[in-house]
Scaffold this motif. Structure first.
Motif, PDB file in Angstrom:
ATOM      1  N   PRO A 190     -31.477 -52.946  -7.951  1.00 14.23           N
ATOM      2  CA  PRO A 190     -30.983 -53.448  -9.239  1.00 14.23           C
ATOM      3  C   PRO A 190     -30.137 -52.461 -10.034  1.00 14.23           C
ATOM      4  CG  PRO A 190     -33.271 -52.799  -9.437  1.00 14.23           C
ATOM      5  CD  PRO A 190     -32.917 -52.652  -7.978  1.00 14.23           C
ATOM      6  N   PHE A 191     -29.731 -51.361  -9.406  1.00  7.51           N
ATOM      7  CA  PHE A 191     -28.968 -50.380 -10.171  1.00  7.51           C
ATOM      8  C   PHE A 191     -28.042 -49.584  -9.262  1.00  7.51           C
ATOM      9  CE2 PHE A 191     -32.629 -48.143  -8.543  1.00  7.51           C
ATOM     10  CZ  PHE A 191     -32.107 -46.933  -8.131  1.00  7.51           C
ATOM     11  N   ARG A 192     -26.998 -49.041  -9.877  1.00 14.92           N
ATOM     12  CA  ARG A 192     -26.128 -48.024  -9.292  1.00 14.92           C
ATOM     13  C   ARG A 192     -25.803 -47.056 -10.415  1.00 14.92           C
ATOM     14  NH1 ARG A 192     -22.184 -48.529  -4.915  1.00 14.92           N
ATOM     15  NH2 ARG A 192     -22.860 -50.137  -3.453  1.00 14.92           N
ATOM     16  N   ILE A 193     -25.674 -45.792 -10.079  1.00 16.83           N
ATOM     17  CA  ILE A 193     -25.304 -44.795 -11.080  1.00 16.83           C
ATOM     18  C   ILE A 193     -24.176 -43.948 -10.502  1.00 16.83           C
ATOM     19  CG2 ILE A 193     -26.055 -42.821 -12.462  1.00 16.83           C
ATOM     20  CD1 ILE A 193     -28.904 -43.923 -12.279  1.00 16.83           C
ATOM     21  N   GLY A 194     -23.012 -44.021 -11.103  1.00 14.61           N
ATOM     22  CA  GLY A 194     -21.908 -43.157 -10.709  1.00 14.61           C
ATOM     23  C   GLY A 194     -21.205 -43.526  -9.425  1.00 14.61           C
ATOM     24  N   VAL A 195     -21.602 -44.620  -8.784  1.00 15.00           N
ATOM     25  CA  VAL A 195     -20.938 -45.088  -7.558  1.00 15.00           C
ATOM     26  C   VAL A 195     -20.624 -46.566  -7.755  1.00 15.00           C
ATOM     27  CG1 VAL A 195     -21.023 -45.272  -5.045  1.00 15.00           C
ATOM     28  CG2 VAL A 195     -22.314 -43.468  -6.203  1.00 15.00           C
ATOM     29  N   PRO A 196     -19.467 -46.897  -8.283  1.00 18.40           N
ATOM     30  CA  PRO A 196     -19.151 -48.300  -8.568  1.00 18.40           C
ATOM     31  C   PRO A 196     -19.001 -49.124  -7.302  1.00 18.40           C
ATOM     32  CG  PRO A 196     -17.215 -46.921  -8.896  1.00 18.40           C
ATOM     33  CD  PRO A 196     -18.369 -45.984  -8.660  1.00 18.40           C
ATOM     34  N   THR A 197     -19.337 -50.394  -7.417  1.00 16.30           N
ATOM     35  CA  THR A 197     -19.065 -51.312  -6.317  1.00 16.30           C
ATOM     36  C   THR A 197     -17.557 -51.502  -6.198  1.00 16.30           C
ATOM     37  OG1 THR A 197     -19.402 -53.134  -7.869  1.00 16.30           O
ATOM     38  CG2 THR A 197     -21.254 -52.533  -6.450  1.00 16.30           C
ATOM     39  N   GLU A 198     -17.092 -51.782  -4.984  1.00 16.67           N
ATOM     40  CA  GLU A 198     -15.646 -51.855  -4.785  1.00 16.67           C
ATOM     41  C   GLU A 198     -15.244 -52.914  -3.777  1.00 16.67           C
ATOM     42  OE1 GLU A 198     -13.864 -48.732  -1.880  1.00 16.67           O
ATOM     43  OE2 GLU A 198     -15.512 -47.662  -2.881  1.00 16.67           O
ATOM     44  N   VAL A 199     -14.086 -53.482  -4.015  1.00 20.07           N
ATOM     45  CA  VAL A 199     -13.284 -54.183  -3.018  1.00 20.07           C
ATOM     46  C   VAL A 199     -12.125 -53.234  -2.736  1.00 20.07           C
ATOM     47  CG1 VAL A 199     -11.742 -56.119  -2.590  1.00 20.07           C
ATOM     48  CG2 VAL A 199     -13.917 -56.497  -3.758  1.00 20.07           C
ATOM     49  N   THR A 200     -11.960 -52.857  -1.499  1.00 22.83           N
ATOM     50  CA  THR A 200     -10.974 -51.832  -1.152  1.00 22.83           C
ATOM     51  C   THR A 200      -9.722 -52.474  -0.573  1.00 22.83           C
ATOM     52  OG1 THR A 200     -12.897 -50.527  -0.464  1.00 22.83           O
ATOM     53  CG2 THR A 200     -10.729 -49.563  -0.107  1.00 22.83           C
ATOM     54  N   VAL A 201      -8.572 -52.041  -1.058  1.00 24.30           N
ATOM     55  CA  VAL A 201      -7.286 -52.461  -0.510  1.00 24.30           C
ATOM     56  C   VAL A 201      -6.618 -51.211   0.062  1.00 24.30           C
ATOM     57  CG1 VAL A 201      -5.020 -53.445  -0.990  1.00 24.30           C
ATOM     58  CG2 VAL A 201      -7.060 -54.389  -2.104  1.00 24.30           C
ATOM     59  N   LEU A 202      -6.544 -51.159   1.382  1.00 18.38           N
ATOM     60  CA  LEU A 202      -5.994 -49.997   2.073  1.00 18.38           C
ATOM     61  C   LEU A 202      -4.602 -50.326   2.583  1.00 18.38           C
ATOM     62  CD1 LEU A 202      -9.242 -50.441   3.365  1.00 18.38           C
ATOM     63  CD2 LEU A 202      -8.827 -47.982   3.443  1.00 18.38           C
ATOM     64  N   THR A 203      -3.652 -49.458   2.284  1.00 14.25           N
ATOM     65  CA  THR A 203      -2.274 -49.643   2.734  1.00 14.25           C
ATOM     66  C   THR A 203      -1.923 -48.546   3.724  1.00 14.25           C
ATOM     67  OG1 THR A 203      -1.651 -50.613   0.605  1.00 14.25           O
ATOM     68  CG2 THR A 203       0.140 -49.857   2.035  1.00 14.25           C
ATOM     69  N   LEU A 204      -1.535 -48.942   4.943  1.00 17.93           N
ATOM     70  CA  LEU A 204      -1.165 -47.972   5.957  1.00 17.93           C
ATOM     71  C   LEU A 204       0.242 -47.457   5.682  1.00 17.93           C
ATOM     72  CD1 LEU A 204      -2.507 -49.618   9.239  1.00 17.93           C
ATOM     73  CD2 LEU A 204      -3.735 -48.382   7.445  1.00 17.93           C
ATOM     74  N   ARG A 205       0.421 -46.151   5.783  1.00 14.74           N
ATOM     75  CA  ARG A 205       1.705 -45.514   5.559  1.00 14.74           C
ATOM     76  C   ARG A 205       2.049 -44.630   6.751  1.00 14.74           C
ATOM     77  NH1 ARG A 205       3.824 -48.547   1.557  1.00 14.74           N
ATOM     78  NH2 ARG A 205       2.505 -48.528  -0.335  1.00 14.74           N
ATOM     79  N   ALA A 206       3.279 -44.746   7.238  1.00 18.37           N
ATOM     80  CA  ALA A 206       3.732 -43.905   8.346  1.00 18.37           C
ATOM     81  C   ALA A 206       4.152 -42.543   7.821  1.00 18.37           C
ATOM     82  CB  ALA A 206       4.904 -44.579   9.068  1.00 18.37           C
ATOM     83  N   THR A 207       3.758 -41.502   8.538  1.00 22.79           N
ATOM     84  CA  THR A 207       4.181 -40.145   8.206  1.00 22.79           C
ATOM     85  C   THR A 207       4.739 -39.493   9.453  1.00 22.79           C
ATOM     86  OG1 THR A 207       2.011 -39.187   8.712  1.00 22.79           O
ATOM     87  CG2 THR A 207       2.385 -39.916   6.449  1.00 22.79           C
ATOM     88  N   GLY A 208       5.474 -38.392   9.256  1.00 16.71           N
ATOM     89  CA  GLY A 208       6.070 -37.677  10.390  1.00 16.71           C
ATOM     90  C   GLY A 208       5.026 -36.861  11.128  1.00 16.71           C
ATOM     91  N   ALA A 209       5.445 -36.314  12.264  1.00 16.92           N
ATOM     92  CA  ALA A 209       4.558 -35.517  13.091  1.00 16.92           C
ATOM     93  C   ALA A 209       4.021 -34.310  12.359  1.00 16.92           C
ATOM     94  CB  ALA A 209       5.280 -35.079  14.368  1.00 16.92           C
TER      95      ALA A 209
END
Length: 286
Positions: free
Chosen positions: A260-279
């Motif tokens: 019934p509780f959380r402290i300091g760790v919010p619940t989340e729906v995560t949206v992750l965006t993939l990004r291309a980077t160089g070698a």
């Protein structure tokens, strides 16, 4: 070796109030920079929910709001990484909420330890019924699913929870068996993503070519002070982003909770965006 978690405060968030009044989740935006990612996958967006625990404290309206939040974010793929439900009396409404997924590649789901505890047969049948009706949700149990995105073939691997009976103890031999079964159809030209409830599977996924692994289970420790989980010692991978060479892991703090509780760790729906980077970015978490 895996690095420490990247502080989640660096990611953009927005809060969404829900019907329960005392409960809300944050929509957390996270960019994942992957060296050598094919151009077709640059900007690919994944919505993740996990550890929803529909039951005493979380109802189906909450889950529906989480799915709609991913729809509103216009993600390409939605994933559910285990511990979906604790109260099987709410199973029909839970599946109806998942079926509101509007992502172009649908929703891929895996099992967590609570599915094994609460009624595995009924839950697996409910997922199968949704798929049989042509719904947008598919359950992966030590299996994979492939699709094309902008001409690039993508394979998502989903592994079962590595438990024996009702024990929380992770079974290394079960993880190895899952790895051998679920990665069986992976091809060299594919971009491989992995879904696992328990984050300890990450090294096995990285060894088999998964560019990004998504996990839950830890609830981010449930309690944190000044951003540091109170039970930091409980899991090797507790919360946030980790890396293994060019491969990355994201551990969500969870979308719901069964306490019934959380402290300091919010619940989340995560949206992750993939990004291309160089070698030159190889081996570095961004």
């Amino acid at each position: 070796m895996a690095s420490g978690a990247v502080p989640l405060l660096a990611a953009g968030t927005s809060s969404v109030g829900l019907a329960n009044g005392y409960t809300q989740f944050s929509v957390r935006e996270v960019d994942i920079h992957l060296p050598g990612l094919p151009p077709a996958m640059d900007g690919f967006r994944i919505g993740q929910i996990t550890d929803v625990h529909v039951g005493t404290f979380i109802d189906t309206q909450y889950l529906q709001s989480a799915v709609r939040a991913m729809n509103d974010a216009k993600v390409d793929l939605q994933v559910m990484t285990g511990d979906l439900i604790d109260d099987l009396d709410q199973l029909d409404g839970t599946m109806a909420a998942l079926s509101e997924c509007a992502a172009r590649h649908g929703m891929l789901a895996i099992l967590g330890n609570h599915e094994h505890w609460r009624g595995l047969g009924a839950i697996r049948q409910a997922y199968a019924d949704v798929e049989a009706r042509g719904g947008p949700v598919r359950l992966l149990v030590d299996a994979s699913h492939a699709f094309e995105h902008a001409g690039q073939r993508v394979r998502v691997v989903g592994v079962d929870y590595p438990m024996s009976g009702r024990s929380h103890r992770v079974k290394a031999e079960r993880m190895q068996q899952s790895a051998e079964a679920s990665f069986r159809d992976v091809a060299p030209e594919e971009v491989v993503l992995c879904l696992t409830h328990h984050p300890d599977f990450f090294p096995l996924a990285a060894e088999r070519g998964a560019r990004l692994t998504l996990a839950g289970h830890t609830h981010g420790g449930q309690v944190a002070f000044l951003g540091v989980p109170a039970f930091w010692f409980a899991f090797k991978y507790m919360l946030g982003r980790y890396r293994h060479g060019d491969h990355q892991l994201y551990v969500s703090g969870g979308t719901g909770h069964w306490l019934p509780f959380r402290i300091g760790v919010p619940t989340e729906v995560t949206v992750l965006t993939l990004r291309a980077t160089g070698a030159s970015a190889a081996g570095r978490t961004s």
